[in-house]
Design an enzyme around this catalytic site. Structure first.
Site, PDB file in Angstrom:
ATOM      1  N   ARG A   1       1.008  -0.908  -0.156  1.00  0.00           N
ATOM      2  CA  ARG A   1      -0.061   0.052   0.178  1.00  0.00           C
ATOM      3  C   ARG A   1       0.746   1.375   0.044  1.00  0.00           C
ATOM      4  O   ARG A   1       1.607   1.330   0.887  1.00  0.00           O
ATOM      5  CB  ARG A   1      -1.093   0.200   1.250  1.00  0.00           C
ATOM      6  CG  ARG A   1      -1.808  -1.426   1.574  1.00  0.00           C
ATOM      7  CD  ARG A   1      -2.493  -1.394   0.258  1.00  0.00           C
ATOM      8  NE  ARG A   1      -3.432  -0.551   0.103  1.00  0.00           N
ATOM      9  CZ  ARG A   1      -4.456  -0.609  -1.207  1.00  0.00           C
ATOM     10  NH1 ARG A   1      -3.946  -1.685  -2.045  1.00  0.00           N
ATOM     11  NH2 ARG A   1      -5.454   0.246  -1.369  1.00  0.00           N
TER      12      ARG A   1
ATOM     13  N   HIS B   1       0.966   0.450 -10.415  1.00  0.00           N
ATOM     14  CA  HIS B   1      -0.015  -0.463  -9.414  1.00  0.00           C
ATOM     15  C   HIS B   1      -0.689  -1.870 -10.307  1.00  0.00           C
ATOM     16  O   HIS B   1      -1.783  -1.623 -10.243  1.00  0.00           O
ATOM     17  CB  HIS B   1      -1.014   0.631  -8.983  1.00  0.00           C
ATOM     18  CG  HIS B   1      -1.657  -0.070  -7.651  1.00  0.00           C
ATOM     19  ND1 HIS B   1      -2.126   0.729  -6.396  1.00  0.00           N
ATOM     20  CD2 HIS B   1      -1.767  -1.346  -7.122  1.00  0.00           C
ATOM     21  CE1 HIS B   1      -2.522   0.150  -5.693  1.00  0.00           C
ATOM     22  NE2 HIS B   1      -2.228  -1.185  -5.914  1.00  0.00           N
TER      23      HIS B   1
END
Length: 319
Positions: free
Chosen positions: A234, A282
């Protein structure tokens, strides 16, 4: 009973279509699946399937029984103070996602072990320079975060031959992994780690945990002649400015980053220009629509018949 799919982009119906395709496999009618904001009757919605839902969406769903997150990370949901506290949130635990995260971690660990950064730089200069790379067993790799995904990644690294360490909030026992636990053992873990792999969830305890002072504690005198950083967890678990500083001043030899504090990464971010940093958008392990939709539908079908929900998020722990 109806299921509502709510995603950040109402023009992207790919999740909605995947759920409708898979619904008949679990005896749910496609007509029972709706796509936000096109809701026929809010009182019929019992299950919300979402990623970054519209604020206060649950205020409009009085019969809601469960919220299913469309990814492994739930920090964005827990920041939404409008979500009802009495409705369970279920996170995705998907073998497809786990495997692809493992592939990403192994790829980039090998990338830094084999000093591909330097080879890429030499290629741009049209220079043929032989280099010696240490064998995997001479390189220590430390995985921060040993949940299902982190444990899987650590196991793969062991099988490749790396000297594998792991750090987590609670004690873990993974064959071949030297495990460290909690704040008291963090410094020892870092001192023995050459390549740091960050797969931490974002919680109050991990918020901006990976900073310059932490990176300075990594092993610098190992077989690689420096330390490297890989992050695929994250973005809010690290401080990007500190990573930039570490890559510029040599505290870090190299890095791979798949997640960032704000996404997409700004076009003017100085991170783009670093020749010892590999950036990916990502996509280490994006949720697969077909496998995730079927997994969630199976849970809903079971719950309708009185079965219990699995992988419920612990609101206190944040994952």
């Amino acid at each position: 009973m109806s299921i509502l799919i709510a995603t950040p982009n109402p023009q992207d119906e790919s999740w909605f279509e995947a759920f409708r395709r898979r619904s008949k496999q679990v005896n749910i009618q496609p007509s029972d699946i709706e796509f936000w904001p096109n809701v026929k009757n809010a009182d019929d919605i019992e299950y919300l399937v979402t990623w970054k839902p519209p604020y206060k969406i649950c205020d409009k769903l009085p019969k809601l029984k469960a919220i299913f997150n469309l990814g492994a990370g739930v920090d964005h949901l827990l920041l939404d103070d409008s979500l009802p506290k009495n409705v369970p949130i279920i996170r995705v635990v998907d073998d497809n996602l786990t495997q692809r995260m493992g592939e990403y971690v192994c790829l980039h660990t090998l990338y830094h072990q084999r000093n591909m950064v330097e080879l890429n730089n030499l290629q741009t200069k049209h220079q043929w320079v032989e280099q010696y790379d240490p064998i995997a067993s001479a390189v220590s790799v430390g995985v921060m975060g040993l949940g299902q995904i982190g444990a899987y990644c650590a196991d793969l690294l062991v099988k490749i031959g790396f000297k594998t360490l792991g750090w987590s909030n609670s004690k873990k026992d993974i064959n071949g992994v030297e495990a460290y636990t909690g704040a008291a053992e963090l410094d020892e873990f870092l001192a023995n780690t050459e390549i740091l792999v960050n797969i931490l969830p974002h919680t109050r305890q991990t918020d901006r945990l990976i900073n310059y002072s932490l990176l300075k504690k990594l092993k610098k005198d190992g077989s690689l002649g420096g330390s490297s950083y890989i992050t695929a967890g994250r973005g809010k678990t690290h401080v990007e400015h500190d990573i930039l500083k570490a890559l510029e001043d040599g505290c870090l030899k190299s890095a791979s980053m798949d997640v960032f504090e704000q996404e997409p990464l700004a076009e003017d971010s100085p991170l783009w220009s670093l020749n010892n940093l590999l950036i990916t958008p990502h996509n280490a392990a994006s949720s697969d629509r077909e496998t995730v939709s079927l997994q969630i539908l199976k849970q809903i079908a079971s719950h309708k018949l009185g079965g219990k929900l699995n992988n419920i998020v612990d609101l206190q722990r944040g994952y």
